[in-house]
Motif scaffolding. Structure first.
Motif, mmCIF file in Angstrom:
data_model
loop_
_atom_site.group_PDB
_atom_site.id
_atom_site.type_symbol
_atom_site.label_atom_id
_atom_site.label_comp_id
_atom_site.label_asym_id
_atom_site.label_seq_id
_atom_site.Cartn_x
_atom_site.Cartn_y
_atom_site.Cartn_z
ATOM 1 N N LEU A 79 64.440 -18.304 60.722
ATOM 2 C CA LEU A 79 65.253 -18.793 61.832
ATOM 3 C C LEU A 79 66.542 -18.007 61.935
ATOM 4 O O LEU A 79 66.823 -17.379 62.942
ATOM 5 C CB LEU A 79 65.599 -20.266 61.619
ATOM 6 N N VAL A 80 67.335 -18.095 60.883
ATOM 7 C CA VAL A 80 68.595 -17.350 60.841
ATOM 8 C C VAL A 80 68.630 -16.578 59.534
ATOM 9 O O VAL A 80 68.321 -17.116 58.471
ATOM 10 C CB VAL A 80 69.825 -18.278 60.943
ATOM 11 N N GLU A 81 68.975 -15.325 59.626
ATOM 12 C CA GLU A 81 69.048 -14.480 58.433
ATOM 13 C C GLU A 81 69.862 -13.243 58.786
ATOM 14 O O GLU A 81 70.082 -12.956 59.946
ATOM 15 C CB GLU A 81 67.647 -14.089 57.948
ATOM 16 N N THR A 86 72.169 -3.883 58.546
ATOM 17 C CA THR A 86 73.564 -4.099 58.161
ATOM 18 C C THR A 86 73.637 -4.538 56.695
ATOM 19 O O THR A 86 74.605 -4.244 55.995
ATOM 20 C CB THR A 86 74.192 -5.167 59.078
ATOM 21 N N ASN A 144 64.718 -11.332 74.578
ATOM 22 C CA ASN A 144 66.096 -11.018 74.189
ATOM 23 C C ASN A 144 66.490 -9.608 74.612
ATOM 24 O O ASN A 144 67.627 -9.190 74.402
ATOM 25 C CB ASN A 144 66.255 -11.155 72.667
ATOM 26 N N ARG B 116 74.035 -9.364 66.588
ATOM 27 C CA ARG B 116 73.459 -9.569 65.250
ATOM 28 C C ARG B 116 74.184 -8.787 64.182
ATOM 29 O O ARG B 116 74.461 -9.284 63.096
ATOM 30 C CB ARG B 116 72.009 -9.057 65.215
ATOM 31 N N LYS B 117 74.433 -7.512 64.474
ATOM 32 C CA LYS B 117 74.996 -6.633 63.448
ATOM 33 C C LYS B 117 76.432 -7.052 63.110
ATOM 34 O O LYS B 117 76.796 -7.108 61.930
ATOM 35 C CB LYS B 117 74.936 -5.176 63.908
ATOM 36 N N THR B 120 76.398 -10.263 61.188
ATOM 37 C CA THR B 120 75.990 -10.023 59.802
ATOM 38 C C THR B 120 77.134 -9.409 58.998
ATOM 39 O O THR B 120 77.392 -9.808 57.857
ATOM 40 C CB THR B 120 74.748 -9.112 59.763
ATOM 41 N N LEU B 121 77.826 -8.450 59.593
ATOM 42 C CA LEU B 121 78.976 -7.853 58.896
ATOM 43 C C LEU B 121 80.032 -8.909 58.597
ATOM 44 O O LEU B 121 80.643 -8.902 57.531
ATOM 45 C CB LEU B 121 79.570 -6.716 59.740
ATOM 46 N N LEU B 123 79.499 -12.047 58.009
ATOM 47 C CA LEU B 123 78.994 -12.839 56.878
ATOM 48 C C LEU B 123 79.133 -12.086 55.558
ATOM 49 O O LEU B 123 79.624 -12.622 54.567
ATOM 50 C CB LEU B 123 77.509 -13.183 57.094
ATOM 51 N N ILE B 124 78.694 -10.838 55.548
ATOM 52 C CA ILE B 124 78.718 -10.049 54.309
ATOM 53 C C ILE B 124 80.138 -9.891 53.788
ATOM 54 O O ILE B 124 80.391 -9.957 52.592
ATOM 55 C CB ILE B 124 78.098 -8.647 54.547
ATOM 56 N N TRP B 174 74.540 -21.250 67.914
ATOM 57 C CA TRP B 174 74.455 -22.289 66.883
ATOM 58 C C TRP B 174 75.835 -22.899 66.706
ATOM 59 O O TRP B 174 76.793 -22.195 66.379
ATOM 60 C CB TRP B 174 74.003 -21.690 65.548
ATOM 61 N N PHE B 179 73.425 -26.787 61.039
ATOM 62 C CA PHE B 179 72.433 -26.788 59.957
ATOM 63 C C PHE B 179 72.524 -28.037 59.092
ATOM 64 O O PHE B 179 73.564 -28.329 58.518
ATOM 65 C CB PHE B 179 72.574 -25.518 59.114
ATOM 66 N N TYR B 189 67.683 -27.898 60.879
ATOM 67 C CA TYR B 189 68.852 -27.915 61.773
ATOM 68 C C TYR B 189 68.725 -29.031 62.806
ATOM 69 O O TYR B 189 67.638 -29.512 63.095
ATOM 70 C CB TYR B 189 69.052 -26.555 62.454
ATOM 71 N N MET B 194 71.620 -26.421 68.564
ATOM 72 C CA MET B 194 71.189 -25.035 68.823
ATOM 73 C C MET B 194 70.984 -24.903 70.324
ATOM 74 O O MET B 194 70.394 -25.774 70.946
ATOM 75 C CB MET B 194 69.908 -24.706 68.064
ATOM 76 N N GLY B 208 68.016 -15.615 73.816
ATOM 77 C CA GLY B 208 68.577 -16.222 72.622
ATOM 78 C C GLY B 208 67.607 -17.217 72.036
ATOM 79 O O GLY B 208 66.465 -17.296 72.471
ATOM 80 N N PRO B 209 67.991 -17.971 70.998
ATOM 81 C CA PRO B 209 69.303 -17.908 70.355
ATOM 82 C C PRO B 209 69.405 -16.664 69.477
ATOM 83 O O PRO B 209 68.398 -16.022 69.193
ATOM 84 C CB PRO B 209 69.310 -19.163 69.487
ATOM 85 N N ASN B 211 69.563 -14.908 65.967
ATOM 86 C CA ASN B 211 68.977 -15.342 64.690
ATOM 87 C C ASN B 211 69.910 -15.088 63.490
ATOM 88 O O ASN B 211 69.460 -14.852 62.375
ATOM 89 C CB ASN B 211 67.590 -14.735 64.475
ATOM 90 N N VAL B 212 71.198 -15.142 63.766
ATOM 91 C CA VAL B 212 72.225 -15.156 62.712
ATOM 92 C C VAL B 212 73.230 -16.226 63.122
ATOM 93 O O VAL B 212 73.384 -16.505 64.311
ATOM 94 C CB VAL B 212 72.986 -13.819 62.595
ATOM 95 N N ALA B 213 73.906 -16.792 62.179
ATOM 96 C CA ALA B 213 74.870 -17.853 62.491
ATOM 97 C C ALA B 213 75.869 -17.995 61.356
ATOM 98 O O ALA B 213 75.739 -17.347 60.318
ATOM 99 C CB ALA B 213 74.135 -19.173 62.703
#
Lengths: 452, 452
Positions: A79-81, A86, A144, B116-117, B120-121, B123-124, B174, B179, B189, B194, B208-209, B211-213
């Motif tokens: 779902l979300v990852e 990246t 998308n 997304r990218k 993700t950045l 989050l990381i 999201w 969640f 969730y 969502m 969408g949605p 797939n990162v949150a």
């Protein structure tokens, strides 16, 4: 006849693992796919276990449909990852040896971006990048990216072939010795060792040159999953690694022999391609314990999530008693062949709805048992010539990667089937693959030889 | 009247620095842009100096033209370098506090990938991502992306505006508390938290949605460089940070006041946007030493590279004596306004060709001198209300970032103009910006208030 050499191993690290109920497992961090530490732990563990590579499958959208209604919210699966392109550079800093492979779609990307990003990953990681080439098949992804439907199969493959050709061309724009770095003389690069691509094809026009160069692997490793006729041919021509399906030793050996036999006409040696079927492992001190671990996971499957897995074939069964028999499919519902296959399984096994979806959810090539049992299974496939190694698909994370490294890796090593230390500095070297030759440098060499 | 508060600082880390001759400087590793250690050193040094962020400008192609013939091979400037969106995640692992900002083009990307990218950045890195939104103007880039010419200005801006709207929409799909992670109850969730985007616009259709949150900053920081009328308006409406040009205190103050005044109509407080002009610094123990450092860099400029810088305005001058006068431009050559501007400079200063291109190569807002001199200059701008801080453009790397941190940072701190420790955990917090509210959560809050 024991086969010479060692098997290659990949660890497929997507999400919380490959079982749809993984997130409900008591040892699984259900928020792990949004926490970097989760990925970092798994990657470091796989490197401790001397895996050739970690691998991320990927989807650019939520592929699962919310049918029966409410099933998506209960699935917790893909779902979300984190976006893997990246994520991998960050994981490269925490590891030293392991290959870093991810999926990127040729349908929803541009070759210039893909060539740059993988080249950069190869530089950052010191030669450990790999690209799993996919064409994306789902409507969810199409929607998308400005489309109502995904591209037709033939168009996708045609575009993919041209895409890969462009990317490889971009990777070759700078010859390995193109850079003079001559501060005194003021010369940064040798003009005759940089080449524009000037590609003008049906799907792409790309001038180049790429603005990255100097990849330690010459170019990143190319991975494919070629099952179809077309896919086998492309794999034989261009892939370094194939992630294959695994049905039986016999079927996989037939596939293996077929793909390898196709390589000769492209001037390739069979060893230049590694075929790695996917295997799911559940290991414990005894067979009974291992089976109990698997059963517990199966039981964690939410009924709605299970019903979602048979929706495409059988329609919405949420109104039926799941512990009752599988009803005859409504006529208007589905793709005929899938429906027939699933119904045959239900009738042959005399299964209830719950038993049916539980079988499907727990499907795929599982090896369940002690470390010796699992090593036996892997050894059988390997020595039969059905594979060059395996792409391990852990049912849940981090438990299954931890267990693999603690129990199965030593057993494989003890049998001489797996390395005790990394052989090389790059993924290419660990896989035992040759350094590719830059097309322009090769041409130059041929010219100067002809001139002799 | 001394201004309250501290200035914000960014370090622009592209390539080997912003002077075209940087690669020939004796202390500069001319192969640095292909070595991860180069970037890693600069990033860690900038964090040691408590910079708010590092920033990568980017081009998706070689923008410079090889005119006069051979100039490109002698330039060593923005030729080959790592792709920043792949580089930043790796740098995030080596740093803890500093913001990580890169350019990504709205003309040659898809919003789903970009959303997304950067998510993700974020989050990381634990909330340190920033996106510098550009539309890409060069033909060289167009030609790597299936086009012969770049898009018209208006089309690019229209597409950019829609692109940013889609990305922000995807980031909000999201709600922060979407969640449930309820293993016992089997709920991953909450369905009502969502939201599909279902965007259907002129340039994009995105369902969408995402797939990162769960981004720590709510959403990454948005950076722009809005100089034009349209750019100023967009910046006032949406940007968190503006990288501005720097001509003079007066001109920059006028720009600053203008953009900040436009914010009220979007319901924004002037503090919600940080305006940071670019500054190039050369520091040494004495003014004479600093000037000598700059002069040495200027002298390293290869004549062909210098001539390339005036080619667009004056045509090919490589047949002329570079220590002779600038010849009258050939009529057919160029864009009239640029030609006139450059010729006026040459005539007013009675410059030789070499003197002309050297001035141009060394152009931009330079502060050259002792640490006190440079701090004086920065303080003057800051206290005059011409900026909220600066985006430092080091002429060469790593020397200029090392020198900045060693000499200039302590001087700014001593004057109370710059932080002595990071204030917050995220880039947003360090910039003193509010957490944005998820649109759906905000709507829900408004509803439940109305229902009271």
């Amino acid at each position: 006849m024991a086969r010479q050499g060692m098997m290659k191993l990949g660890m497929s690290m997507r999400g919380l693992g490959y079982h749809p109920a993984a997130w409900r497992h008591p040892d699984v961090p259900s928020d792990g796919t949004l926490r970097f530490e989760h990925y970092a732990h798994n990657a470091k563990m796989a490197e401790q276990g001397l895996f050739d590579m970690i691998f991320f499958a990927d989807g650019i959208g939520l592929r699962e449909r919310d049918e029966p209604r409410g099933s998506l919210a209960r699935s917790g699966y893909e779902l979300v990852e984190m976006e893997p392109m990246t994520l991998l550079p960050a994981l490269s800093v925490l590891t030293k040896h392991i290959g870093l492979v991810t999926t990127a779609s040729t349908t929803y990307n541009e070759p210039y971006h893909i060539a740059r990003k993988f080249a950069t990953l190869d530089l950052i990681s010191g030669g450990r990048a790999g690209w799993n080439i996919v064409t994306s098949w789902s409507e969810a992804e199409a929607k998308n990216f400005n489309r109502e439907e995904h591209l037709e199969y033939d168009t996708r493959y045609e575009r993919a072939a041209e895409f890969v050709e462009v990317v490889k061309g971009l990777w070759d724009c700078w010859e390995p010795d193109a850079f003079a770095y001559d501060k005194e003389g003021g010369l940064f690069y040798h003009e005759d060792r940089m080449h524009l691509l000037n590609h003008k094809g049906k799907h792409f026009q790309v001038r180049g040159p790429l603005n990255v160069a100097g990849m330690p692997q010459g170019r990143p490793i190319l991975v494919q999953a070629g099952a179809s006729e077309q896919g086998r041919e492309i794999a034989a021509e261009t892939a370094d690694v194939v992630y294959a399906a695994a049905d039986s030793v016999q079927a996989s050996k037939a596939y293996y022999d077929d793909v390898k036999a196709r390589m000769a006409k492209y001037g390739r040696d069979p060893d230049e391609l590694k075929i790695m079927p996917g295997v799911r492992t559940i290991v414990a001190a005894t067979r009974a314990e291992a089976q109990a671990k698997f059963d517990r996971l199966q039981e964690l499957t939410d009924p709605l999530v299970g019903l979602a897995r048979v929706y495409a074939a059988l329609g919405d069964l949420s109104g039926f008693d799941i512990d009752g028999p599988v009803p005859e499919p409504q006529r208007e519902a589905q793709v005929r062949s899938a429906t027939e296959r699933v119904m045959k399984r239900a009738r042959d096994g005399n299964l209830t709805i719950r038993q049916l979806y539980t079988q499907i959810v727990g499907g795929g090539f599982y090896l369940i048992g002690t470390a010796a049992d699992i090593a036996d299974g892997m050894q059988e496939w390997y020595e039969a010539g059905a594979c060059d190694g395996f792409n391990v698909l852990p049912p849940y994370l981090p438990g299954c990667v931890d267990d693999f490294v603690q129990y199965i890796t030593p057993e494989l090593q003890r049998r001489g089937l797996f390395r005790k230390a990394y052989e090389g500095a790059t993924l290419r070297e660990n896989l035992g693959l040759k350094m590719p030759r830059n097309r322009w440098a090769a041409e130059r060499a041929a010219h100067s030889k002809a001139a002799e």
